[in-house]
Design a protein around this motif. Structure first.
Motif, PDB file in Angstrom:
ATOM      1  N   PHE A  39       0.715  -1.235   0.160  1.00 39.98           N
ATOM      2  CA  PHE A  39       0.001   0.098  -0.022  1.00 39.98           C
ATOM      3  C   PHE A  39       0.835   1.350   0.045  1.00 39.98           C
ATOM      4  CE2 PHE A  39      -2.425  -3.259   1.957  1.00 39.98           C
ATOM      5  CZ  PHE A  39      -3.812  -3.059   1.300  1.00 39.98           C
ATOM      6  N   ASN A  65       0.635   0.686   5.665  1.00 38.09           N
ATOM      7  CA  ASN A  65      -0.545  -0.153   6.681  1.00 38.09           C
ATOM      8  C   ASN A  65       0.142  -1.230   7.435  1.00 38.09           C
ATOM      9  OD1 ASN A  65      -2.376   1.250   5.657  1.00 38.09           O
ATOM     10  ND2 ASN A  65      -3.159   0.092   3.996  1.00 38.09           N
ATOM     11  N   GLN A 108       8.757   3.194  15.458  1.00 39.28           N
ATOM     12  CA  GLN A 108      10.131   3.437  15.521  1.00 39.28           C
ATOM     13  C   GLN A 108      10.741   3.315  14.219  1.00 39.28           C
ATOM     14  OE1 GLN A 108       9.941  -0.013  18.552  1.00 39.28           O
ATOM     15  NE2 GLN A 108      11.668   1.162  19.534  1.00 39.28           N
ATOM     16  N   GLY A 136      -6.994   1.408   6.157  1.00 34.14           N
ATOM     17  CA  GLY A 136      -6.092   0.356   5.841  1.00 34.14           C
ATOM     18  C   GLY A 136      -5.828  -0.818   6.662  1.00 34.14           C
ATOM     19  N   GLN A 137      -5.923  -0.776   7.833  1.00 32.86           N
ATOM     20  CA  GLN A 137      -5.619  -1.897   8.623  1.00 32.86           C
ATOM     21  C   GLN A 137      -6.581  -3.160   8.208  1.00 32.86           C
ATOM     22  OE1 GLN A 137      -3.317  -2.152  11.194  1.00 32.86           O
ATOM     23  NE2 GLN A 137      -2.587  -0.461  10.107  1.00 32.86           N
ATOM     24  N   ALA A 161      -5.341  -4.114   4.828  1.00 36.94           N
ATOM     25  CA  ALA A 161      -4.181  -4.803   4.959  1.00 36.94           C
ATOM     26  C   ALA A 161      -4.245  -6.642   5.347  1.00 36.94           C
ATOM     27  CB  ALA A 161      -3.048  -4.257   5.697  1.00 36.94           C
ATOM     28  N   ALA A 162      -5.313  -6.586   6.177  1.00 38.16           N
ATOM     29  CA  ALA A 162      -5.474  -7.816   6.799  1.00 38.16           C
ATOM     30  C   ALA A 162      -6.200  -8.825   5.489  1.00 38.16           C
ATOM     31  CB  ALA A 162      -6.365  -7.763   8.030  1.00 38.16           C
ATOM     32  N   PHE A 207      -6.844 -10.824  15.454  1.00 46.26           N
ATOM     33  CA  PHE A 207      -5.307 -10.535  15.312  1.00 46.26           C
ATOM     34  C   PHE A 207      -4.789  -9.135  15.300  1.00 46.26           C
ATOM     35  CE2 PHE A 207      -5.666 -15.149  14.281  1.00 46.26           C
ATOM     36  CZ  PHE A 207      -5.379 -15.512  15.268  1.00 46.26           C
ATOM     37  N   ILE A 208      -5.962  -8.373  14.316  1.00 39.41           N
ATOM     38  CA  ILE A 208      -5.340  -7.196  13.939  1.00 39.41           C
ATOM     39  C   ILE A 208      -6.439  -5.893  14.294  1.00 39.41           C
ATOM     40  CG2 ILE A 208      -5.055  -5.802  11.839  1.00 39.41           C
ATOM     41  CD1 ILE A 208      -4.458  -8.746  10.920  1.00 39.41           C
ATOM     42  N   PRO A 268      -7.279  -6.000  19.007  1.00 37.91           N
ATOM     43  CA  PRO A 268      -6.099  -5.625  19.947  1.00 37.91           C
ATOM     44  C   PRO A 268      -5.624  -4.127  19.826  1.00 37.91           C
ATOM     45  CG  PRO A 268      -5.349  -7.660  18.804  1.00 37.91           C
ATOM     46  CD  PRO A 268      -6.646  -7.188  17.950  1.00 37.91           C
ATOM     47  N   GLN A 269      -5.910  -3.747  18.610  1.00 30.72           N
ATOM     48  CA  GLN A 269      -5.499  -2.162  18.707  1.00 30.72           C
ATOM     49  C   GLN A 269      -6.733  -1.407  19.134  1.00 30.72           C
ATOM     50  OE1 GLN A 269      -3.651  -0.581  14.912  1.00 30.72           O
ATOM     51  NE2 GLN A 269      -4.120  -2.802  13.980  1.00 30.72           N
ATOM     52  N   ARG A 306       5.841   2.432  25.439  1.00 33.59           N
ATOM     53  CA  ARG A 306       6.537   1.189  25.031  1.00 33.59           C
ATOM     54  C   ARG A 306       6.135   1.064  23.501  1.00 33.59           C
ATOM     55  NH1 ARG A 306       3.962  -3.292  23.917  1.00 33.59           N
ATOM     56  NH2 ARG A 306       5.075  -5.312  23.489  1.00 33.59           N
ATOM     57  N   ARG A 307       5.038   1.578  23.099  1.00 33.77           N
ATOM     58  CA  ARG A 307       4.619   1.379  21.682  1.00 33.77           C
ATOM     59  C   ARG A 307       5.382   2.483  20.753  1.00 33.77           C
ATOM     60  NH1 ARG A 307      -1.121   0.157  19.632  1.00 33.77           N
ATOM     61  NH2 ARG A 307      -0.449  -1.819  20.821  1.00 33.77           N
ATOM     62  N   ALA A 308       5.538   3.839  21.440  1.00 34.61           N
ATOM     63  CA  ALA A 308       6.338   4.786  20.634  1.00 34.61           C
ATOM     64  C   ALA A 308       7.624   4.521  20.481  1.00 34.61           C
ATOM     65  CB  ALA A 308       5.977   6.140  21.323  1.00 34.61           C
ATOM     66  N   GLY A 309       8.361   3.821  21.396  1.00 34.92           N
ATOM     67  CA  GLY A 309       9.562   3.251  21.329  1.00 34.92           C
ATOM     68  C   GLY A 309      10.782   4.400  21.537  1.00 34.92           C
ATOM     69  N   PRO A 310      11.918   3.859  21.984  1.00 32.92           N
ATOM     70  CA  PRO A 310      12.789   5.163  22.469  1.00 32.92           C
ATOM     71  C   PRO A 310      13.071   6.169  21.201  1.00 32.92           C
ATOM     72  CG  PRO A 310      14.027   2.966  21.788  1.00 32.92           C
ATOM     73  CD  PRO A 310      12.421   2.773  21.987  1.00 32.92           C
ATOM     74  N   ALA A 311      12.631   5.667  19.847  1.00 31.77           N
ATOM     75  CA  ALA A 311      12.960   6.817  18.900  1.00 31.77           C
ATOM     76  C   ALA A 311      12.284   8.227  19.049  1.00 31.77           C
ATOM     77  CB  ALA A 311      12.440   6.162  17.627  1.00 31.77           C
TER      78      ALA A 311
END
Lengths: 244, 242
Positions: A85, A89, A138, B128-129, B132-133, B146-147, B150-151, B229-234
């Motif tokens: 895409f 996605n 990330q 788009g989620q 994509a699935a 699964f997609i 959870p979100q 945790r999700r955003a991450g160290p970046a």
């Protein structure tokens, strides 16, 4: 491999796809280009039936995609068509590795350990083995799109579709994604790619399809299309691109 | 007043904590928390089903789920308590304990509200989620499991926790059908002392406040932790020089 037969699609009175008759041969790389709103993305999304059509047939590997069929058949068919895409996605709640593992494991029932090994080698192939445990947020756009390509490849599809894979990327990241796609083309993958990257089209495509207002107006080898476009609309499109 | 409130709390802390237990039914804060946990705990899986039915393409699923949600949201909780209280024994032909009645009521009521939270969470995800699935060959139930869910549930966790906090406050209404929860215990104390209503209900208010406030704090902390945790160290870089 992919065959469009008299395909038409309407949005109300507006004809998005008009009388599409073309085919993509096995191992062939077709680049679809044209102005925005010309129906390119819609066309590519009809191949795995993310978009419905109103009349005509689309054959994928001999199978009629838009025939009446059970949900499980359609799912199986879709699992054999790799799709990338514009907006990546990726699944944001899963690491890059888990994004690539999920579908082979759950759809194709590949064992977790095996799916993981294959996912690692795919991430290696797109140059991201070191980032396997990173979450999508990330990763840079270019990295996300490469993971998305690995995710699609994990299903071992006989053909790949790319819907403007580099349009959402910063210019400096376009190259890394195109390099991966170019690698696939060199390996003989059947591909359909909607893109505005004309130099990429010139290098990689076997054929270029030019679309406007839902019609394919011209098809030809990149050399012929870029060197001497026949249709006046294509001539205007190319000269607009060059003057930009 | 404060001193006498403290004295009342000191004399009655066990009653406020567990009611008559072990000589009678479990009551007090323990019963309040149990009602809330059971209420939300049983309502949650139900609410996911109701939310899925609400967005189903089959009318046969959509219509009853929508009716349930509109009905429950359009009626005061107290009304539902009375309905369950008087109707259940008739339907079942046996006596139903107050505690069970209250749990059933809460499950019905909270699942309607939670289902709207879950539905909002699902619908807020980018299309788009799901694309994509489906493009990868996942079936609709698989894509949900699964997609999408959870979100959606992760994104809605703060709302779900705040719904839990309002459930704790909703359990006070169990008082009207003699469920021995915290408000009931306070009322017992008040009836015994007769002359100290302000002190007794000050204790009650403070107890609810402490429980609910710490839970909202916990929710905020949890939200930040998971987001980090999700955003991450970046993304922890505070300010990039421009």
């Amino acid at each position: 491999m992919i065959e469009f037969r008299a395909v038409n699609k309407m949005y109300g009175d507006y004809q998005v796809l008009a009388d599409i008759n073309e085919s993509v041969g096995r191992g062939e790389v077709v680049v679809v280009c044209g102005p925005s709103g010309s129906g390119k993305s819609t066309l590519i999304r009809t191949v795995n039936r993310l978009e419905e059509i109103h009349s005509g047939d689309i054959l994928f590997d001999g199978q009629n995609v838009h025939a009446r069929m059970r949900g499980t058949q359609l799912n199986h068919l879709r699992s054999r068509i790799g799709f990338v895409f514009q907006s990546f996605n990726l699944f944001p709640h899963l690491s890059a590795l888990d994004n690539v593992i999920l579908s082979p494991h759950r759809v194709n029932r590949v064992g977790r350990a095996e799916a993981r090994d294959r996912a690692m080698s795919l991430l290696e192939r797109v140059g991201l083995a070191a980032r396997a445990h990173a979450y999508p947020t990330q990763l840079s756009g270019g990295q996300q799109q490469r993971v998305a390509i690995a995710r699609a490849l994990a299903m071992e599809p006989p053909a790949m579709l790319f819907d403007e894979p580099t349009s959402a990327l910063d210019p400096e990241m376009v190259g890394e994604v195109l390099a991966v796609i170019r690698g696939l083309a060199n390996d003989g993958m059947t591909m359909m790619c909607v893109t505005h990257e004309m130099s990429f089209a010139r290098d990689v495509a076997d054929r270029v399809w030019f679309m406007d207002a839902g019609r394919i107006l011209e098809t030809g080898t990149p050399a012929a299309f870029f060197g001497a476009p026949q249709h006046p609309r294509a001539q205007r499109f190319l000269s607009d691109l060059r003057s930009r | 007043m404060l001193a006498s409130a403290l004295a009342i709390a000191r004399d009655n802390w066990l009653l406020l904590l567990v009611g008559q237990y072990p000589n009678g039914p479990l009551g007090g804060i323990a019963a309040t928390l149990m009602l809330s946990v059971l209420g939300i705990g049983l309502a949650f899986p139900l609410s996911v089903l109701v939310a899925l039915a609400r967005i189903s393409r089959w009318r046969a699923l959509r219509a009853p789920a929508t009716a349930l949600v509109y009905l429950v949201r359009g009626v005061p909780l107290l009304m539902i308590i009375f309905w369950v209280y008087f109707l259940f024994p008739l339907l079942l032909g046996t006596e139903v304990p107050g505690f069970t009645t209250m749990v059933c009521t809460l499950v019905l009521y909270e699942s309607a509200f939670l289902s709207e939270v879950v539905r909002a969470g699902i619908e807020a995800l980018p299309a788009g989620q799901m694309d994509a699935a489906r493009a990868l060959g996942h079936s609709y139930p698989q894509a949900m499991r699964f997609i999408i869910l959870p979100q959606a549930i992760y994104n809605m966790a703060p709302s779900i926790l705040s719904q839990f906090v309002s459930t704790i406050k909703d359990t006070t209404l169990g008082y009207v059908i003699n469920v021995p929860e915290l408000t009931f215990a306070a009322s017992q104390i008040n009836n015994r002392l007769l002359t100290k209503p302000f002190e007794v209900f000050l204790i009650l208010a403070l107890t609810y406040y402490v429980v609910c406030f710490s839970l909202t704090q916990l929710a905020t902390w949890l939200e930040r932790r998971v987001a980090r945790r999700r955003a991450g160290p970046a993304l922890v870089v505070v300010a990039a020089p421009s």
